[in-house]
Design an enzyme around this catalytic site. Structure first.
Site, PDB file in Angstrom:
ATOM      1  N   HIS A 134      -5.690  -3.179  18.272  1.00  0.00           N
ATOM      2  CA  HIS A 134      -5.542  -4.585  17.882  1.00  0.00           C
ATOM      3  C   HIS A 134      -4.199  -4.938  17.280  1.00  0.00           C
ATOM      4  O   HIS A 134      -3.945  -6.092  16.969  1.00  0.00           O
ATOM      5  CB  HIS A 134      -6.707  -5.065  17.015  1.00  0.00           C
ATOM      6  CG  HIS A 134      -7.115  -4.125  15.941  1.00  0.00           C
ATOM      7  ND1 HIS A 134      -8.213  -3.305  16.039  1.00  0.00           N
ATOM      8  CD2 HIS A 134      -6.568  -3.859  14.748  1.00  0.00           C
ATOM      9  CE1 HIS A 134      -8.317  -2.580  14.948  1.00  0.00           C
ATOM     10  NE2 HIS A 134      -7.337  -2.893  14.156  1.00  0.00           N
ATOM     11  N   THR A 138      -7.566 -10.264   7.473  1.00  0.00           N
ATOM     12  CA  THR A 138      -7.677 -11.232   8.570  1.00  0.00           C
ATOM     13  C   THR A 138      -8.392 -10.657   9.785  1.00  0.00           C
ATOM     14  O   THR A 138      -8.480 -11.311  10.821  1.00  0.00           O
ATOM     15  CB  THR A 138      -6.294 -11.752   8.999  1.00  0.00           C
ATOM     16  OG1 THR A 138      -5.550 -10.662   9.555  1.00  0.00           O
ATOM     17  CG2 THR A 138      -5.542 -12.368   7.836  1.00  0.00           C
ATOM     18  N   THR A 139      -8.879  -9.418   9.676  1.00  0.00           N
ATOM     19  CA  THR A 139      -9.705  -8.818  10.731  1.00  0.00           C
ATOM     20  C   THR A 139     -11.001  -8.319  10.093  1.00  0.00           C
ATOM     21  O   THR A 139     -11.049  -8.092   8.879  1.00  0.00           O
ATOM     22  CB  THR A 139      -9.003  -7.617  11.397  1.00  0.00           C
ATOM     23  OG1 THR A 139      -8.807  -6.595  10.420  1.00  0.00           O
ATOM     24  CG2 THR A 139      -7.677  -8.013  12.015  1.00  0.00           C
ATOM     25  N   HIS A 178       1.279  -9.433  13.941  1.00  0.00           N
ATOM     26  CA  HIS A 178       0.430 -10.382  14.663  1.00  0.00           C
ATOM     27  C   HIS A 178       1.337 -11.259  15.508  1.00  0.00           C
ATOM     28  O   HIS A 178       2.377 -11.715  15.031  1.00  0.00           O
ATOM     29  CB  HIS A 178      -0.359 -11.245  13.680  1.00  0.00           C
ATOM     30  CG  HIS A 178      -1.275 -10.445  12.796  1.00  0.00           C
ATOM     31  ND1 HIS A 178      -2.591 -10.187  13.139  1.00  0.00           N
ATOM     32  CD2 HIS A 178      -1.060  -9.820  11.618  1.00  0.00           C
ATOM     33  CE1 HIS A 178      -3.144  -9.442  12.185  1.00  0.00           C
ATOM     34  NE2 HIS A 178      -2.236  -9.211  11.248  1.00  0.00           N
ATOM     35  N   HIS A 188       1.905  -3.826   9.965  1.00  0.00           N
ATOM     36  CA  HIS A 188       1.508  -4.145  11.344  1.00  0.00           C
ATOM     37  C   HIS A 188       1.889  -5.589  11.652  1.00  0.00           C
ATOM     38  O   HIS A 188       2.309  -6.330  10.751  1.00  0.00           O
ATOM     39  CB  HIS A 188      -0.007  -3.925  11.530  1.00  0.00           C
ATOM     40  CG  HIS A 188      -0.802  -4.831  10.657  1.00  0.00           C
ATOM     41  ND1 HIS A 188      -1.236  -4.473   9.403  1.00  0.00           N
ATOM     42  CD2 HIS A 188      -1.205  -6.121  10.819  1.00  0.00           C
ATOM     43  CE1 HIS A 188      -1.866  -5.475   8.849  1.00  0.00           C
ATOM     44  NE2 HIS A 188      -1.863  -6.499   9.685  1.00  0.00           N
ATOM     45  N   HIS A 236       2.696  -7.925   8.410  1.00  0.00           N
ATOM     46  CA  HIS A 236       1.898  -7.682   7.208  1.00  0.00           C
ATOM     47  C   HIS A 236       2.196  -6.304   6.645  1.00  0.00           C
ATOM     48  O   HIS A 236       2.011  -5.297   7.330  1.00  0.00           O
ATOM     49  CB  HIS A 236       0.406  -7.787   7.527  1.00  0.00           C
ATOM     50  CG  HIS A 236      -0.043  -9.183   7.775  1.00  0.00           C
ATOM     51  ND1 HIS A 236      -1.185  -9.501   8.472  1.00  0.00           N
ATOM     52  CD2 HIS A 236       0.515 -10.366   7.383  1.00  0.00           C
ATOM     53  CE1 HIS A 236      -1.303 -10.821   8.501  1.00  0.00           C
ATOM     54  NE2 HIS A 236      -0.293 -11.369   7.869  1.00  0.00           N
TER      55      HIS A 236
HETATM   56  S1  B30 Z   1      -4.508  -7.779   7.310  1.00  0.00           S
HETATM   57  O1  B30 Z   1      -3.236  -7.483   6.737  1.00  0.00           O
HETATM   58  O2  B30 Z   1      -5.278  -8.750   6.586  1.00  0.00           O
HETATM   59  N1  B30 Z   1      -4.320  -8.317   8.775  1.00  0.00           N
HETATM   60  C1  B30 Z   1      -6.903  -3.965   7.330  1.00  0.00           C
HETATM   61  C2  B30 Z   1      -5.787  -4.089   6.526  1.00  0.00           C
HETATM   62  C3  B30 Z   1      -5.038  -5.251   6.534  1.00  0.00           C
HETATM   63  C4  B30 Z   1      -5.415  -6.312   7.342  1.00  0.00           C
HETATM   64  C5  B30 Z   1      -6.506  -6.193   8.170  1.00  0.00           C
HETATM   65  C6  B30 Z   1      -7.267  -5.009   8.156  1.00  0.00           C
HETATM   66  C7  B30 Z   1      -7.724  -2.714   7.297  1.00  0.00           C
HETATM   67  O3  B30 Z   1      -7.561  -1.915   6.403  1.00  0.00           O
HETATM   68  N2  B30 Z   1      -8.585  -2.505   8.300  1.00  0.00           N
HETATM   69  C8  B30 Z   1      -9.387  -1.346   8.427  1.00  0.00           C
HETATM   70  C9  B30 Z   1      -8.516  -0.165   8.678  1.00  0.00           C
HETATM   71  N3  B30 Z   1      -7.795  -0.190   9.975  1.00  0.00           N
HETATM   72  C10 B30 Z   1      -6.395  -0.457   9.827  1.00  0.00           C
HETATM   73  C11 B30 Z   1      -5.993  -1.756  10.469  1.00  0.00           C
HETATM   74  O4  B30 Z   1      -4.858  -2.160  10.383  1.00  0.00           O
HETATM   75  O5  B30 Z   1      -6.780  -2.512  11.151  1.00  0.00           O
HETATM   76  C12 B30 Z   1      -8.031   1.074  10.554  1.00  0.00           C
HETATM   77  C13 B30 Z   1      -7.793   1.102  11.989  1.00  0.00           C
HETATM   78  O6  B30 Z   1      -8.259   0.232  12.818  1.00  0.00           O
HETATM   79  O7  B30 Z   1      -7.131   1.984  12.460  1.00  0.00           O
HETATM   80 CU1  B30 Z   1      -8.109  -1.606  12.319  1.00  0.00          CU
HETATM   81 ZN    ZN Z   2      -2.476  -8.385   9.449  1.00  0.00          ZN
END
Ligand code: B30
Ligand code: ZN
Length: 261
Positions: A64, A203-204, A95, A93, A118
């Site tokens: 994603h 946001t996910t 968007h 990461h 982000h």
């Molecule tokens: S955000 O910055 O609000 N877009 C996560 C961290 C930050 C945001 C969104 C999600 C998060 O920790 N998600 C679960 C862990 N993920 C990391 C990731 O970036 O999104 C683990 C993974 O798959 O490898 Cu999904």
């Molecule tokens: Zn993000």
């Protein structure tokens, strides 16, 4: 890695709340920041540590987004600003959108930017990322906005060059440029005290409402061609990940502050 969410169809943003109830909560991100409605405030100076020097960094296609992490002993951290303790770098990461007119998650005066970076940091006193995300002040995310231009941005050169190596979901490579974190985490010290800040969520999915958002006011730039490279990576269903921004969510009475240094 990817979880069972996407940005289109039956797993798209309007369906996330079925499996992840928190995505229907009252403190969700992103939001539209209306400058006329913000409350000005003078926060202590936002400080960056451990940004200088080289960092061994890794870049992953997690299905994603393009995510960068570091397993270096020299880890960036921040303190001050709207947060009253130290937060440690976890990952960064991006968007983006299907064209240059969309892509950012947060909007300013209802204006979308072409991309948003982000930088995700966790509260050091909780000991680890996994513990921090169980707490309502567990994370801070720095948001940087980018507008598409003809001129390439040198800070993206090394990343863009290596994106072809992570087209497949789950690909993970070492970034050749050891200064990439320095450039992305704290790109412009002169503009670092000029930000909006508000309480919100991931946001996910799982959309946890644990994030102090710090969105820098001054947009940076990225070229059309550099942006196009991000759209070439694949998502879990094997199609190109042409866009990965969540639509804005209701503010629902929250206050957005703007720091006046
Ligand atoms: S955000 O910055 O609000 N877009 C996560 C961290 C930050 C945001 C969104 C999600 C998060 O920790 N998600 C679960 C862990 N993920 C990391 C990731 O970036 O999104 C683990 C993974 O798959 O490898 Cu999904
Ligand atoms: Zn993000």
């Amino acid at each position: 890695v990817a979880g069972n969410f996407s940005y289109d169809g039956t797993n798209g943003p309007s369906h996330w709340g079925k499996e992840y109830k928190t995505c229907l909560g009252k403190y969700q991100s992103p939001i539209d920041i209306e400058e006329k409605d913000v409350t000005t405030m003078t926060f202590p100076e936002l400080q960056f540590s451990g940004v200088e020097g080289s960092h061994k960094a890794y870049m992953t296609n997690n299905g994603h987004t393009v995510m960068i992490q570091s397993f270096d002993s020299n880890v960036p951290s921040i303190s001050g600003g709207p947060i009253n303790s130290t937060y440690v770098f976890q990952q960064l990461h991006f968007h983006w959108g299907p064209n240059d007119n969309q892509g950012s998650e947060d909007l300013i005066n209802n204006h979308s930017f072409s991309m948003e970076l982000h930088v995700v940091l966790w509260k050091k006193e909780y000991g680890s990322y996994d513990e921090a995300i169980k707490r309502d002040d567990g994370l801070t995310v720095l948001g940087y906005l980018y507008q598409a231009t003809d001129e390439p941005n040198p800070m993206f050169e090394s990343i863009v060059q290596q994106i072809p190596d992570i087209v497949g979901v789950g690909s993970n490579i070492t970034i050749s440029d050891n200064n990439v974190l320095k450039k992305l985490v704290a790109p412009d010290i002169a503009s670092a005290q000029n930000y909006f800040t508000y309480r919100g969520s991931l946001t996910t999915p799982p959309c946890l409402e644990i994030v102090q958002w710090i969105d820098f006011v001054k947009p940076q730039h990225i070229s059309h061609e550099q942006l196009a490279a991000f759209r070439s990576i694949q998502s879990a269903d094997g199609t190109n990940l042409t866009h990965n921004f969540r639509p804005v969510q209701p503010l629902d009475g929250r206050t957005v502050y703007r720091n006046i240094a």
